[in-house]
Scaffold this motif. Sequence first.
Motif, PDB file in Angstrom:
ATOM      1  N   ILE A 229       0.825  -1.207   0.000  1.00 23.38           N
ATOM      2  CA  ILE A 229       0.000   0.000   0.000  1.00 23.38           C
ATOM      3  C   ILE A 229       0.857   1.254   0.000  1.00 23.38           C
ATOM      4  O   ILE A 229       0.673   2.148  -0.831  1.00 23.38           O
ATOM      5  CB  ILE A 229      -0.961  -0.007   1.209  1.00 23.38           C
ATOM      6  N   GLU A 230       1.828   1.329   0.905  1.00 23.07           N
ATOM      7  CA  GLU A 230       2.584   2.582   1.000  1.00 23.07           C
ATOM      8  C   GLU A 230       3.705   2.670  -0.028  1.00 23.07           C
ATOM      9  O   GLU A 230       3.845   3.683  -0.703  1.00 23.07           O
ATOM     10  CB  GLU A 230       3.157   2.770   2.411  1.00 23.07           C
ATOM     11  N   SER A 231       4.503   1.609  -0.183  1.00 24.54           N
ATOM     12  CA  SER A 231       5.617   1.711  -1.127  1.00 24.54           C
ATOM     13  C   SER A 231       5.115   1.836  -2.557  1.00 24.54           C
ATOM     14  O   SER A 231       5.538   2.718  -3.312  1.00 24.54           O
ATOM     15  CB  SER A 231       6.544   0.496  -0.994  1.00 24.54           C
ATOM     16  N   LEU A 232       4.185   0.961  -2.962  1.00 21.29           N
ATOM     17  CA  LEU A 232       3.653   1.039  -4.319  1.00 21.29           C
ATOM     18  C   LEU A 232       2.786   2.271  -4.499  1.00 21.29           C
ATOM     19  O   LEU A 232       2.930   3.015  -5.476  1.00 21.29           O
ATOM     20  CB  LEU A 232       2.864  -0.226  -4.644  1.00 21.29           C
ATOM     21  N   GLY A 233       1.890   2.523  -3.541  1.00 21.09           N
ATOM     22  CA  GLY A 233       1.027   3.703  -3.646  1.00 21.09           C
ATOM     23  C   GLY A 233       1.821   4.990  -3.616  1.00 21.09           C
ATOM     24  O   GLY A 233       1.536   5.929  -4.375  1.00 21.09           O
ATOM     25  N   GLY A 234       2.833   5.045  -2.730  1.00 23.32           N
ATOM     26  CA  GLY A 234       3.660   6.243  -2.657  1.00 23.32           C
ATOM     27  C   GLY A 234       4.441   6.466  -3.929  1.00 23.32           C
ATOM     28  O   GLY A 234       4.544   7.602  -4.419  1.00 23.32           O
ATOM     29  N   PHE A 235       4.980   5.377  -4.501  1.00 22.72           N
ATOM     30  CA  PHE A 235       5.724   5.562  -5.747  1.00 22.72           C
ATOM     31  C   PHE A 235       4.801   5.982  -6.886  1.00 22.72           C
ATOM     32  O   PHE A 235       5.182   6.819  -7.717  1.00 22.72           O
ATOM     33  CB  PHE A 235       6.495   4.308  -6.149  1.00 22.72           C
ATOM     34  N   MET A 236       3.589   5.434  -6.949  1.00 28.61           N
ATOM     35  CA  MET A 236       2.657   5.851  -7.998  1.00 28.61           C
ATOM     36  C   MET A 236       2.361   7.348  -7.897  1.00 28.61           C
ATOM     37  O   MET A 236       2.269   8.042  -8.906  1.00 28.61           O
ATOM     38  CB  MET A 236       1.364   5.047  -7.916  1.00 28.61           C
ATOM     39  N   ALA A 237       2.219   7.829  -6.668  1.00 30.30           N
ATOM     40  CA  ALA A 237       1.974   9.259  -6.477  1.00 30.30           C
ATOM     41  C   ALA A 237       3.177  10.077  -6.944  1.00 30.30           C
ATOM     42  O   ALA A 237       3.015  11.122  -7.605  1.00 30.30           O
ATOM     43  CB  ALA A 237       1.668   9.558  -5.015  1.00 30.30           C
ATOM     44  N   MET A 238       4.398   9.610  -6.622  1.00 27.13           N
ATOM     45  CA  MET A 238       5.586  10.336  -7.056  1.00 27.13           C
ATOM     46  C   MET A 238       5.729  10.290  -8.576  1.00 27.13           C
ATOM     47  O   MET A 238       6.152  11.261  -9.211  1.00 27.13           O
ATOM     48  CB  MET A 238       6.834   9.748  -6.389  1.00 27.13           C
TER      49      MET A 238
END
Length: 387
Positions: A229-238
């Motif tokens: 959730i955070e690593s993939l979701g955070g990278f998608m946002a970046m």
Amino acid sequence: MFRFDPYSPAVDADPFPFYRVLRDEHPCFWSEEAQMWILSRYADIVGAGQDWQTYSSAKGNLMTELPNRAGATLGTTDPPRHDRLRGLIQHAFMKRNLESLTEPIRDIARTTAQALQGRERFDFITEFSSKFTVRVLFAALGLPLGDEQKVRDQAVLMVQSDPVTRAKGPEHIAAYQWMQDYAAGVIAERRARPLNDLISHFSMAEIDGDRLDEREVLLTTTTLIMAGIESLGGFMAMFAVNMAEQADARRQCVANPALLVDAVEESLRFNTSAQRFRRCLQRDVTLHGQTMRAGDFVCLAYGSGNRDERQYPNPDVYDIGRKPRGHLGFGGGVHACLGTAIARLSVKLAFDEFHRVVPEYHRAEQQLAWMPSSTFRSPLRLELSVH
């Protein structure tokens, strides 16, 4: 006097000017605020990542660690225990292979993107990336539908830290405990009724009679939920930030979606969400005139290494033609991320479908609010406008 505080909102907002000073003037720097050494040059970070005998992960790899996690997950163990865990978990990943997930992931991306049809302004995180990543995670792990929002909220809380106390607050610890209780319930169900999902495969993975014990299955599942959730979701946002700000690169990717593969790699270098992880020294090390003592914690600043001009020419320029070999967007050494293939596939498929529906967009707000985390970096909201 120069200071580097990884808990500072200023570092959350833009760590790269700090990183440049660290690399140029203080390549081995003691941070009073973090109570650890900061390594910021690419070569030093790669060297530390490969030397697990000296730079140990066994006392935790998050800058601010969660309780009772160290020593039982891939990221918080050293060989030979790490190799055993990685072998068993990799065995589960092979059972739930990428080929079986490709079409479900594309379907999730298409459905999530189509809901944005005709919208002139929206929050990319709330209305696309978080919905997409949670649905993909639920499909891969076999989590029960209906729990998506609660699981995401708790996972995001788990990776945050209090910028004032520089520690995990009660709400962060409570989120971690909730996630463990939730994962334990799902694991019990899968043991009773196995399915073709990762949790079932973790529970049953066996090599030469060796299996993951109950704690290892629980913490592996909990960590994968957090990372998914955070690593993939955070990278998608970046990645969306990069695409919104780099109009030429975005238009090239829209015209030729095959270029998304190169754009993803450049974004992992340029703006990784996984900024900093820690190690614990097992012996004294002298580096750049500084002596770090056995028992000291050391921060490997991946986000800085990726912008090191000693490794990448013009590192502050976003260039989808760069093909940045050896970037640290997924970590490195024995602790390189196990989920790189599914992460790359997910982002590629997500933006394939997103760009079909929203080919033109830019940031609607000049200032971004950033998640308070000493380890990860991603915006809390990302308002996009199509005009």
